[in-house]
Enzyme design. Structure first.
Site, PDB file in Angstrom:
ATOM      1  N   ASP A 503       1.305  -0.804   0.078  1.00  0.00           N
ATOM      2  CA  ASP A 503       0.263  -0.197  -0.077  1.00  0.00           C
ATOM      3  C   ASP A 503       0.922   1.494  -0.121  1.00  0.00           C
ATOM      4  OD1 ASP A 503      -2.259   2.378   0.810  1.00  0.00           O
ATOM      5  OD2 ASP A 503      -2.832   0.724   2.100  1.00  0.00           O
ATOM      6  N   HIS A 504       0.473   1.671  -1.453  1.00  0.00           N
ATOM      7  CA  HIS A 504       1.911   2.902  -0.803  1.00  0.00           C
ATOM      8  C   HIS A 504       1.697   4.466   0.043  1.00  0.00           C
ATOM      9  CE1 HIS A 504       5.025   5.447  -3.081  1.00  0.00           C
ATOM     10  NE2 HIS A 504       4.996   4.711  -3.831  1.00  0.00           N
ATOM     11  N   ARG A 505       0.336   4.232  -0.017  1.00  0.00           N
ATOM     12  CA  ARG A 505      -0.257   5.267   1.502  1.00  0.00           C
ATOM     13  C   ARG A 505       1.075   5.171   2.803  1.00  0.00           C
ATOM     14  NH1 ARG A 505      -6.407   3.906   1.532  1.00  0.00           N
ATOM     15  NH2 ARG A 505      -5.854   2.139   2.193  1.00  0.00           N
ATOM     16  N   ILE A 507       3.487   2.415   2.652  1.00  0.00           N
ATOM     17  CA  ILE A 507       5.039   1.718   2.392  1.00  0.00           C
ATOM     18  C   ILE A 507       5.702   2.622   1.037  1.00  0.00           C
ATOM     19  CG2 ILE A 507       6.047   0.077   1.397  1.00  0.00           C
ATOM     20  CD1 ILE A 507       3.899  -1.531   3.255  1.00  0.00           C
TER      21      ILE A 507
END
Length: 531
Positions: A503-505, A507
């Site tokens: 999850d780019h939010r 990591i």
């Protein structure tokens, strides 16, 4: 002459250390026989303790949250002379009963049997009803069967009794706390005739001894989560409990909620707003407005066969779609050298042959995952608004292929278990998954998931994150690959493809790359888990 009388908790069955959740009287109040004094709630039932005699409340010995048992003194009455009415001993020893949103267990009366704690599942369809009105059931007998997107769950009878009414039908959707049926319990199979106070909690208007508002919806009233005393008050005030929002634990309706509603200040449950007819399909997921799905008559192009999706695929499909749309997925690919680990696995299986435990590569990957999660704790977390909840436990889910679709059992406390212990538990959970018998708690609480296609094939793929987790590891079939350190000499190494979705939010790419490298290094040499 004034007399002080101790009022004690009567016989409440096998319950002990039951918390007081509501006190209906205050010092100085005049009460009559059978007036409710306090409400208790165990993990199985809500019990109202009625006054065994009339009198004036002189002192209250308990407060909200206190835990009591049979014989505990809850208050003192002051009765003038011998004029106070006294209930017969048998009646005084029977508290009124209603069920919380969990399994029911109670003394004699008419009890509402509700759907127990089924984890995070909601709107679960009823697929089978095992009883009919008039049936006598014993504790733990199955009553109905539910099927979520993950498992089939039977709702058992929490106590013995006679089925008086069934409130659901096949196809209805239920959640924790939904009433499934009414059960006449103990020595009161005829319900209202022998347990008037308990019956008042669920009786239709003709049986109630109090006034009923003309606008009361009886079905909604019966489904409301409230104790007998609160139900009686609602009848007296003409309040439809189905329209009252409860402020108590688990949404329980308390006396103050009813009184506030009657005065026009209470919160009513608002009906769900109807979706506009013109709204495009998909509205409500991340605020997206998507075009309607195309309608095509495929038969005009050639022969077709229609096959309905399994129930699990229908429901899990919605969850997968939500996760894919809402979570900004990124997938980082890498590979692990498992040549020595595979040799070790084969040797261990020979040694464990008589134990019946067979090791696959997955238990080793779970151990590697714990090592990586401890080193990079943001991967073992969940988003909660603008905060990150970092978990200090390591429960690893694994994707299990079943005839009805993909399911994700969870191995708890992987950090505390040996590889053979993990393998044994995995085998047991996978068997339950194939049989559709996994319980909700066996599929909840995961902090990280591994999805393995190793027994099938493929090289790399993008696994969808299992919300509310923030990462998932996908692995494919290992293969032999030529390696060289100098460009001249080559050796064959068994290589395992890794696909980490994150999850780019939460990591970023550098952390994901480091996680993959550490995960691969641990698989290459399990001695690294010691550090």
């Amino acid at each position: 002459m004034s007399n002080s009388i101790d009022i004690q908790v009567p016989d409440i069955g096998d319950f002990s250390d039951v918390p007081v959740i509501e006190i209906f009287v205050k010092v100085g109040d005049m009460v009559k026989v059978e007036d409710p004094l306090v409400s208790l709630e165990s993990d199985k039932a809500t019990l109202d303790v009625p006054a065994p005699r009339g009198g004036v409340v002189k002192a209250i010995s308990v407060k909200l949250g206190d835990k009591v048992n049979q014989g505990s003194v809850i208050m003192q009455f002051e009765a003038e002379g011998g004029a106070a009415a006294v209930a017969p001993p048998a009646e005084a020893a029977k508290p009124s009963v209603t069920a919380p949103p969990s399994a029911v267990s109670a003394p004699a009366g008419l009890a509402e049997v509700r759907v127990p704690d089924i984890g995070d599942f909601k709107d679960v369809p009823v697929i089978e009803i095992f009883v009919k009105v008039g049936d006598t059931v014993k504790a733990e007998d199955p009553l109905v069967s539910l099927e979520s997107d993950k498992a089939t769950m039977d709702v058992p009878a929490p106590l013995s009794g006679v089925v008086k009414e069934i409130r659901i039908k096949i196809g209805d959707k239920v959640s924790e706390g939904s009433v499934v049926l009414l059960l006449a319990t103990g020595d009161a199979p005829s319900a209202a005739a022998t347990a008037p106070t308990a019956a008042a909690a669920v009786a239709p208007p003709a049986q109630a001894s109090v006034a009923v508002g003309a606008s009361v919806n009886e079905a909604a009233f019966a489904l409301a989560y409230a104790g007998p005393a609160v139900r009686k008050l609602a009848r007296e005030l003409g309040v439809d409990l189905g329209r009252v929002s409860g402020s108590g634990d688990h949404g329980r309706i308390v006396r103050a909620d009813v009184e506030a509603f009657a005065k026009g200040g209470g919160a009513a449950t608002a009906p769900a707003a109807a979706k506009p007819a013109s709204a495009p399909a998909g509205v409500g997921v991340g605020g997206l407005e998507l075009l309607a799905w195309p309608k095509v008559d495929f038969a005009k192009f050639g022969p077709v066969e229609r096959k309905e999706l399994s129930r699990i695929k229908k429901i899990s499909g919605a969850n997968l779609h939500r996760n894919w749309v809402v979570i900004p997925h990124v997938t980082t690919h890498d590979e692990a050298d498992i040549t020595e680990l595979e040799q070790f696995r084969v040797q261990m299986n020979k040694e464990l042959e008589k134990s019946g435990v067979k090791l696959s590569m997955l238990p080793f990957m779970m151990k590697a995952a714990v090592s990586a999660l401890k080193k990079f704790p943001e991967f073992n977390a969940s988003l909660d608004g603008d905060a990150l909840v970092l978990k200090n436990y390591w429960h690893i889910g694994f994707a299990a292929d079943t005839p009805n679709g993909l399911m994700v059992p969870v191995i708890r406390d992987v950090d505390k278990k040996t590889v053979p212990e993990i393998a044994k538990e995995m085998g047991e959970l996978a068997k339950l998954a194939r049989e559709g018998k996994l319980k909700p708690d066996q599929m909840s609480g995961g902090t990280f998931t591994i999805s393995s296609l190793g027994g099938i094939g493929g090289i790399y793929f993008t696994p969808i994150i299992n919300a509310p987790e923030v990462a998932i590891m996908g692995v494919c079939k290992s293969y032999w690959k030529q390696h060289s350190s100098d460009g001249k000499t080559y050796t064959s190494r068994l290589t395992l493809p890794l696909s980490l979705s994150w999850d780019h939010r939460v990591i970023d790419g550098a952390a994901a790359a480091r996680f993959n490298v550490h995960f691969a290094n641990v698989l290459a040499d399990l001695r690294r888990v010691l550090f």
